[in-house]
Design a protein around this motif. Structure first.
Motif, PDB file in Angstrom:
ATOM      1  N   TYR A 164      20.858  69.000  32.540  1.00  0.00           N
ATOM      2  CA  TYR A 164      19.865  67.925  32.392  1.00  0.00           C
ATOM      3  C   TYR A 164      18.588  68.445  31.735  1.00  0.00           C
ATOM      4  CZ  TYR A 164      16.549  64.270  33.728  1.00  0.00           C
ATOM      5  OH  TYR A 164      15.591  63.295  33.706  1.00  0.00           O
ATOM      6  N   ARG A 165      18.099  69.583  32.239  1.00  0.00           N
ATOM      7  CA  ARG A 165      16.843  70.138  31.710  1.00  0.00           C
ATOM      8  C   ARG A 165      16.956  70.446  30.221  1.00  0.00           C
ATOM      9  NH1 ARG A 165      16.483  72.830  36.626  1.00  0.00           N
ATOM     10  NH2 ARG A 165      17.493  74.681  35.795  1.00  0.00           N
ATOM     11  N   HIS A 166      18.057  71.110  29.833  1.00  0.00           N
ATOM     12  CA  HIS A 166      18.195  71.495  28.427  1.00  0.00           C
ATOM     13  C   HIS A 166      18.471  70.287  27.540  1.00  0.00           C
ATOM     14  CE1 HIS A 166      17.643  75.763  28.737  1.00  0.00           C
ATOM     15  NE2 HIS A 166      18.498  75.833  29.743  1.00  0.00           N
ATOM     16  N   ALA A 167      19.276  69.350  28.024  1.00  0.00           N
ATOM     17  CA  ALA A 167      19.594  68.168  27.213  1.00  0.00           C
ATOM     18  C   ALA A 167      18.330  67.354  26.943  1.00  0.00           C
ATOM     19  CB  ALA A 167      20.655  67.318  27.913  1.00  0.00           C
ATOM     20  N   THR A 168      17.506  67.169  27.980  1.00  0.00           N
ATOM     21  CA  THR A 168      16.286  66.380  27.774  1.00  0.00           C
ATOM     22  C   THR A 168      15.296  67.154  26.903  1.00  0.00           C
ATOM     23  OG1 THR A 168      15.500  67.177  29.926  1.00  0.00           O
ATOM     24  CG2 THR A 168      16.468  64.989  29.865  1.00  0.00           C
ATOM     25  N   ARG A 169      15.224  68.480  27.094  1.00  0.00           N
ATOM     26  CA  ARG A 169      14.328  69.306  26.269  1.00  0.00           C
ATOM     27  C   ARG A 169      14.715  69.211  24.792  1.00  0.00           C
ATOM     28  NH1 ARG A 169      14.998  74.266  24.224  1.00  0.00           N
ATOM     29  NH2 ARG A 169      16.897  74.697  25.403  1.00  0.00           N
ATOM     30  N   LEU A 170      16.023  69.121  24.522  1.00  0.00           N
ATOM     31  CA  LEU A 170      16.514  69.086  23.145  1.00  0.00           C
ATOM     32  C   LEU A 170      16.572  67.655  22.593  1.00  0.00           C
ATOM     33  CD1 LEU A 170      19.370  71.704  23.649  1.00  0.00           C
ATOM     34  CD2 LEU A 170      17.398  71.993  22.124  1.00  0.00           C
ATOM     35  N   GLY A 171      16.121  66.692  23.395  1.00  0.00           N
ATOM     36  CA  GLY A 171      16.089  65.307  22.926  1.00  0.00           C
ATOM     37  C   GLY A 171      17.462  64.655  22.851  1.00  0.00           C
ATOM     38  N   LEU A 172      18.408  65.153  23.662  1.00  0.00           N
ATOM     39  CA  LEU A 172      19.767  64.605  23.635  1.00  0.00           C
ATOM     40  C   LEU A 172      19.908  63.458  24.626  1.00  0.00           C
ATOM     41  CD1 LEU A 172      21.672  68.005  23.471  1.00  0.00           C
ATOM     42  CD2 LEU A 172      21.421  66.337  21.623  1.00  0.00           C
ATOM     43  N   ARG A 173      20.852  62.569  24.357  1.00  0.00           N
ATOM     44  CA  ARG A 173      21.205  61.499  25.287  1.00  0.00           C
ATOM     45  C   ARG A 173      22.623  61.744  25.792  1.00  0.00           C
ATOM     46  NH1 ARG A 173      18.970  60.977  20.529  1.00  0.00           N
ATOM     47  NH2 ARG A 173      20.684  59.689  19.790  1.00  0.00           N
ATOM     48  N   GLY A 174      22.988  61.016  26.845  1.00  0.00           N
ATOM     49  CA  GLY A 174      24.339  61.156  27.382  1.00  0.00           C
ATOM     50  C   GLY A 174      24.310  61.336  28.881  1.00  0.00           C
ATOM     51  N   TRP A 175      25.238  62.135  29.419  1.00  0.00           N
ATOM     52  CA  TRP A 175      25.312  62.293  30.872  1.00  0.00           C
ATOM     53  C   TRP A 175      26.048  63.571  31.249  1.00  0.00           C
ATOM     54  CZ3 TRP A 175      30.466  62.549  31.688  1.00  0.00           C
ATOM     55  CH2 TRP A 175      31.312  61.784  30.875  1.00  0.00           C
ATOM     56  N   VAL A 176      25.898  63.944  32.529  1.00  0.00           N
ATOM     57  CA  VAL A 176      26.641  65.062  33.106  1.00  0.00           C
ATOM     58  C   VAL A 176      27.095  64.629  34.491  1.00  0.00           C
ATOM     59  CG1 VAL A 176      24.492  66.116  33.978  1.00  0.00           C
ATOM     60  CG2 VAL A 176      26.558  67.510  33.774  1.00  0.00           C
ATOM     61  N   GLN A 177      28.277  65.065  34.900  1.00  0.00           N
ATOM     62  CA  GLN A 177      28.729  64.766  36.253  1.00  0.00           C
ATOM     63  C   GLN A 177      29.658  65.868  36.755  1.00  0.00           C
ATOM     64  OE1 GLN A 177      32.693  61.950  35.505  1.00  0.00           O
ATOM     65  NE2 GLN A 177      30.984  61.118  36.622  1.00  0.00           N
TER      66      GLN A 177
END
Ligand SMILES: [Zn+2]
Ligand SMILES: [Zn+2]
Length: 285
Positions: free
Chosen positions: A28-41
């Motif tokens: 979550y931290r890296h995806a939001t830092r990189l401006g990515l969208r989507g999900w993890v579960q």
């Protein structure tokens, strides 16, 4: 929803010891830092991710999964496939998926980390002297898990509802207790209790110390079961424990507060000292 110009989307399957080690908050931290969208579960096979955004950012988050995973993770395999762009508005941690046979291994229990110990020692901290303090980087895992995916309802902590302060930590992506399943404090978590009198907290601890000093065998019920303790310097108490356990010769593990206390009892090589201080804090022979 409208997909961003030039966006790509990738589905990433991660296997190995990736549950209960802060993997979802890490993604979550890296995806939001990189401006990515989507999900993890979490799901029964490990961690499943879908990320969408610029190709270099998608490549970067994929690289981090294998090159710089959280300290307690043991990444087995990372497989990726391109999927159609879906146009998510943000990145989210989804509830666990429960399809399929559970195969994901759960992390081992890990000794209290330095950050948590500092809180336990701080009179101004709300976890001052709280023995069950833990965070994403430390605490119980294997001994509290009843089922995978590893989430609080599937652990022995299910009966403890988080107080508002703990829930706020659990929900805050910037907090080191973000999605820490065993998160607890003196208000809402397990407590020390001396079963003979019902005394709680420090009074329970005092009663335990007094019993050990008087030569008693004390059964300590922890989060993972019982262990039996005696004063190791009291030969009569040790003999009584041997008699009760029918364990005439096999050595018992000796618990010490720190490396200096261990060095006062035996000669300790560099490898043994390193093992004793490793996150698993194993019994070292
Ligand atoms: Zn910790
Ligand atoms: Zn709490």
């Amino acid at each position: 929803m409208v997909a961003a110009e030039g966006a790509v989307r990738r589905r990433i399957r991660v296997t190995g010891t990736v549950q209960g080690v802060g993997f979802r908050p890490f993604v979550y931290r890296h995806a939001t830092r990189l401006g990515l969208r989507g999900w993890v579960q979490n799901d029964s096979a490990g961690v499943l991710i879908e990320v969408e955004g610029d190709a270099p950012a998608v490549d970067e988050v994929t690289r981090l999964l294998t090159d710089e995973p959280p300290p307690l993770a043991r990444v087995g395999n990372v497989s990726t496939e391109s999927v159609p762009v879906a146009g998510d508005a943000a990145f989210a941690i989804l509830d666990s998926g429960h399809d399929g046979e559970p195969t994901a291994p759960v992390s081992v229990d890990t000794a209290t980390c330095a950050a948590c110990l500092a809180e336990v020692d701080d009179p101004a901290d709300r976890r001052f002297r709280y023995p069950f303090t833990n965070c994403t980087d430390c605490g119980p895992r294997y001994t509290i898990v009843r089922s995978v995916p590893y989430d609080r309802p599937g652990t022995t902590m299910a009966g403890f509802t988080m107080c508002p302060a703990c829930q706020a930590e659990y929900d805050d992506p910037a907090d080191r207790r973000f999605h820490a399943q065993p998160n607890a404090c003196p208000e809402c978590g397990p407590r020390l209790r001396w079963s003979l009198s019902g005394a709680e907290g420090d009074a329970a601890l005092d009663a335990t110390v007094a019993a050990l000093r008087s030569g008693a065998v004390v059964a300590v019920k922890g989060i993972g079961g019982f262990h039996l303790a005696v004063d190791a310097t009291d030969a009569t108490a040790v003999a009584e424990l041997r008699r009760r356990k029918s364990r005439d010769h096999k050595p018992f593990a000796v618990m010490v507060a720190d490396l200096n206390a261990a060095r006062a009892l035996c000669s300790l090589g560099a490898a043994a000292a390193e093992a004793l201080m490793s996150p698993g804090r194993p019994v070292v022979i």
